[in-house]
Design a protein around this motif. Structure first.
Motif, short mmCIF file in Angstrom:
data_model
loop_
_atom_site.label_atom_id
_atom_site.label_comp_id
_atom_site.label_asym_id
_atom_site.label_seq_id
_atom_site.Cartn_x
_atom_site.Cartn_y
_atom_site.Cartn_z
N ALA A 122 4.88 10.64 2.20
CA ALA A 122 4.31 9.37 1.77
C ALA A 122 4.50 8.29 2.82
O ALA A 122 5.44 8.30 3.63
CB ALA A 122 4.95 8.92 0.45
N LEU A 123 3.58 7.33 2.79
CA LEU A 123 3.63 6.15 3.63
C LEU A 123 3.52 4.93 2.72
O LEU A 123 2.61 4.84 1.90
CB LEU A 123 2.46 6.16 4.63
N ARG A 124 4.48 3.99 2.87
CA ARG A 124 4.46 2.76 2.10
C ARG A 124 4.50 1.57 3.06
O ARG A 124 5.32 1.53 3.99
CB ARG A 124 5.66 2.67 1.15
N VAL A 125 3.61 0.60 2.84
CA VAL A 125 3.55 -0.60 3.67
C VAL A 125 3.63 -1.82 2.77
O VAL A 125 2.89 -1.92 1.79
CB VAL A 125 2.26 -0.65 4.50
N LYS A 126 4.53 -2.75 3.12
CA LYS A 126 4.66 -4.00 2.38
C LYS A 126 4.32 -5.16 3.30
O LYS A 126 4.75 -5.20 4.46
CB LYS A 126 6.08 -4.16 1.84
N LEU A 132 0.86 -1.19 0.00
CA LEU A 132 0.00 0.00 0.00
C LEU A 132 0.89 1.23 0.00
O LEU A 132 1.95 1.25 0.63
CB LEU A 132 -0.90 0.02 1.23
N TYR A 133 0.43 2.27 -0.69
CA TYR A 133 1.18 3.53 -0.75
C TYR A 133 0.18 4.67 -0.76
O TYR A 133 -0.82 4.64 -1.50
CB TYR A 133 2.04 3.57 -2.01
N THR A 134 0.44 5.67 0.06
CA THR A 134 -0.40 6.87 0.04
C THR A 134 0.48 8.10 0.24
O THR A 134 1.50 8.03 0.93
CB THR A 134 -1.50 6.82 1.12
N ALA A 135 0.13 9.19 -0.43
CA ALA A 135 0.93 10.42 -0.36
C ALA A 135 0.03 11.64 -0.43
O ALA A 135 -1.03 11.62 -1.05
CB ALA A 135 1.95 10.46 -1.50
N VAL A 136 0.46 12.69 0.25
CA VAL A 136 -0.18 14.00 0.15
C VAL A 136 0.93 15.03 -0.02
O VAL A 136 2.07 14.81 0.39
CB VAL A 136 -1.02 14.33 1.41
N GLY A 137 0.57 16.16 -0.66
CA GLY A 137 1.62 17.14 -0.87
C GLY A 137 1.13 18.46 -1.41
O GLY A 137 -0.07 18.76 -1.44
N THR A 138 2.10 19.26 -1.84
CA THR A 138 1.85 20.59 -2.39
C THR A 138 0.96 20.50 -3.63
O THR A 138 0.89 19.48 -4.29
CB THR A 138 3.20 21.24 -2.75
N TYR A 139 0.30 21.61 -3.93
CA TYR A 139 -0.61 21.72 -5.08
C TYR A 139 -1.78 20.73 -4.97
O TYR A 139 -2.28 20.20 -5.98
CB TYR A 139 0.13 21.48 -6.40
N GLY A 140 -2.20 20.46 -3.73
CA GLY A 140 -3.37 19.61 -3.52
C GLY A 140 -3.17 18.16 -3.90
O GLY A 140 -4.14 17.46 -4.22
N LEU A 141 -1.93 17.67 -3.83
CA LEU A 141 -1.65 16.29 -4.21
C LEU A 141 -2.29 15.30 -3.25
O LEU A 141 -2.13 15.40 -2.03
CB LEU A 141 -0.14 16.04 -4.25
N ARG A 142 -2.99 14.32 -3.82
CA ARG A 142 -3.56 13.21 -3.07
C ARG A 142 -3.39 11.96 -3.93
O ARG A 142 -3.93 11.88 -5.03
CB ARG A 142 -5.04 13.45 -2.75
#
Length: 660
Positions: free
Chosen positions: A655-659, A186-196
């Motif tokens: 970001a968060l990555r889970v294996k 699983l991978y999830t990220a948030v960031g600048t310019y409204g990144l989801r």
């Protein structure tokens, strides 16, 4: 004695090339024996590539192949194939008009026609369009990729029409043919310019059967007004294998919906680079790929089959005008390789057939291109370390178009190559090859509005030459390459030519007078210690017209020099830092070379902390907030560039990555 011979050879080839090009090559060649005195014998692991249609060691090839692994991609935080090629290899990239990270790539200096002069292959299936739109690489789930291989230089014998500049071969984890095991991520990220962003994938494997599935969603406002984009995709591959046979099928679907902010004048760019003059423009792209594949090892034979069906639809609204089209493409690739021993010599011969049927439906009518290619390549390795490669391809291509162009052609084109690799020691080898390549005008180039009345566009042909040297040592690898293409009837758009069909009387797709591409590429990997590794790529290019109305001028939108340097550092266990700098020299915008896209340098960095099967990371792109642009289409009356597409400023992503 061997090095003296090589130096003389470089001088003989380069005596007509620019001084700065040959000086760069000779300086690097000269360091090889000096460096060798202070290094132990090479112990770097062998690099095996599949861009040659069947697996082979990269060290024996008479041309260069650059390899990006999944580990490389994850360390940099690259979000698309294009992003990885720009960051890791320094391939010049031009802005993505749809805001999805799908930068236009230019392997060897073809400017605006780069996508028509390089081939893209995904798990054995050719993705190129027979128009000017280019393959949409950002639709390929980045976490599903096992490796990306880039053939430096012509791949015409193995891949056919449009491969003069090189070939990008993408192999997914499911398509690699390696043993599959149960896992999930699983991978999830948030960031600048409204990144989801969210990605997920899993593999289920038992008794020779395996199922790989993945899904992704990425939404961002991007860095300009009316530049929001939303992309999602899903893919599944099911396969069965035993010790000699592998059978499988895959399905992938991706969509992209985005605002289209359009270009800015020079004044608008200076006043407010995030603005748009086109607040209602937008576009939508939908892609679907279906593939069936088989591989078998039967005695001394390796056999492979890939059958693909691909569809693409685009709908857009620009300045109040709606447009759209649908593309359907069917691909068949069958190939076989036989290996044998002749005394102390080893021989490998590869045969193959490629077939593509590409059709585009749009309101103006239907255009279609069909190709049938046969190829053979033989590689003979002698006991003394000499490897000779000979290849030939014959391809029949038919084109029909009912949009008013009157095109209905059927022609045969051929390509050949002769290559040589010579081992000078256990760690040092030299290589070279000569050959020919070709491409035909695509369906957009044949459209009547952009063609001269009564003109027939001839096939583009190229006489190709390249040579290089490889050196491996205990801590790394160095490869230097020189290439030279002499092109006749190069295809492209010339905005200066008079054209009665054009709305303003100027501009047409034409066959240019003779042109030249030449340059040097330096690629190096070096481990300073167990915790610090460096990678560098240098490209020095010349792209110019050698006869005719533009004689001596530089081909527009070609960067003369690019540099990419990256470092991967592990300061403490579980902690890692990956950072890099990419520098791109200025590029002429127009055929008269009166204005330029200014040179720019960007830096990025990513910190990651590994806690068991969980990784936390923070990435920063355009670290120093450089204000720059990679694309402009015109020159203002004062001489500066205009019709500018600005790039993004500094941006952060956590970001968060889970294996599992």
């Amino acid at each position: 004695m061997a090095f003296s011979t090589m130096t003389s050879f470089v001088f003989s080839v380069c005596h007509r090339a620019p001084v700065r090009l040959c000086a760069s090559a000779l300086a690097v060649f000269a360091t090889f024996p000096v460096l060798a005195q202070g290094q132990a014998a090479g112990t770097l692991g062998e690099v095996v590539v599949t861009a040659t249609r069947f697996p082979v060691s990269a060290d024996v090839l008479p041309f260069g192949v650059s390899v990006i692994t999944q580990a490389d991609i994850q360390r940099t935080g690259a979000t698309t194939v294009n992003d990885a090629l720009v960051k890791l290899l320094g391939v010049p990239g031009r802005t993505d008009l749809y805001g999805s990270g799908d930068y236009g790539l230019d392997l060897r200096g073809f400017g605006t026609t780069a996508s028509s002069n390089q081939v893209v292959v995904l798990d054995g299936i050719r993705l190129n369009e027979s128009d000017l739109s280019g393959a949409r690489l950002s639709g390929i789930a980045i976490d599903s990729i096992e490796k990306i291989e880039v053939i430096r230089g012509s791949g015409a014998v193995l891949y056919g029409e449009g491969a003069t500049g090189g070939v990008i071969v993408i192999t997914t984890k499911a398509g690699a043919g390696s043993e599959r095991s149960n896992q999930a991520n699983l991978y999830t990220a948030v960031g600048t310019y409204g990144l989801r962003e969210f990605r997920a994938g899993a593999t289920l494997a038992t008794g020779g059967f395996s199922l790989d599935v993945s899904g992704n969603q990425r939404d961002t406002d991007n860095h300009r007004d009316n530049f929001k984009s939303s992309a999602d995709g899903s893919a599944a591959t099911a396969q069965w294998s035993n010790d000699w046979l592998r059978l499988g099928a895959s399905y992938a679907h991706d969509t992209l919906d985005a605002g289209l902010p359009g270009p800015l004048s020079a004044a608008d760019y200076q006043a407010n680079p995030v603005q748009t003059k086109y607040s209602n423009n937008h576009g939508n792209i939908v892609n679907t790929r279906k593939t069936v594949f088989a591989q078998a090892d039967v005695g001394a034979w390796q056999l492979a089959l890939d059958v693909g069906q691909r569809s693409k639809s685009l709908d857009s609204m620009y300045s109040g005008s709606a447009s759209g089209y649908d593309v359907d493409a069917n691909t068949l690739a069958v190939r076989a390789k036989h290996e044998s021993t002749w005394g102390s010599a080893r021989n490998a011969i590869t045969f193959g057939r490629d077939q593509t049927d590409w059709k585009k439906n749009q309101p103006a009518g239907v255009s279609e291109q069909k190709s049938h290619g046969l190829y053979a390549q033989d590689d003979l390795t002698l006991a003394g370390g000499t490897r000779v490669s000979v290849g030939y391809r014959s391809e029949n291509i038919s084109q029909t178009d009912d949009r008013g162009s009157g095109v209905d052609t059927d022609q045969r084109q051929t390509a050949w190559e002769l290559g040589l690799t010579q081992s000078l020691s256990k760690t040092w080898s030299v290589f070279g090859r000569i050959g020919t390549s070709f491409r035909l005008a695509n369906m957009d180039e044949l459209y009547p509005l952009y063609a001269l009345p009564g003109a027939v566009l001839q096939p583009q042909t190229s006489r190709d030459f390249e040579m290089g040297s490889r050196w491996t040592y205990e801590a790394g690898r160095v490869e230097l390459r020189y290439y030279r293409y002499k092109l006749n009837n190069e295809l492209g758009y010339d905005p200066t030519v008079a054209n009665a069909n054009s709305w303003n009387g100027l501009g047409a797709n034409v066959n240019f007078d003779p042109t030249l591409r030449q340059g040097f590429e330096l690629e190096t990997h070096y481990s300073l210690s167990k915790t610090l590794a460096l990678q560098g790529n240098l490209g020095i290019r010349e792209a110019k017209f050698t006869e005719g109305a533009h004689n001596g001028k530089t081909v527009p939108l070609v960067a003369g020099t690019t540099v990419a340097v990256r470092a991967n550092w592990q300061p403490l266990p579980a902690h890692s830092v990956n950072a890099g700098v990419v520098w791109v020299s200025d590029q002429h915008v127009d055929f008269n070379n009166t204005c330029k896209v200014p040179a720019y340098a960007t830096a990025d960095a990513r910190y990651a902390y590994q806690m068991g099967n969980v990784e936390l990371s923070l990435g920063i792109s355009n670290l120093f907030d450089k204000k720059y642009f990679t694309l402009a289409y015109d020159c203002a009356s004062g001489g500066g560039a205009t019709s500018i597409y600005p790039e993004a400023g500094r941006a952060f992503a956590g970001a968060l990555r889970v294996k599992f």
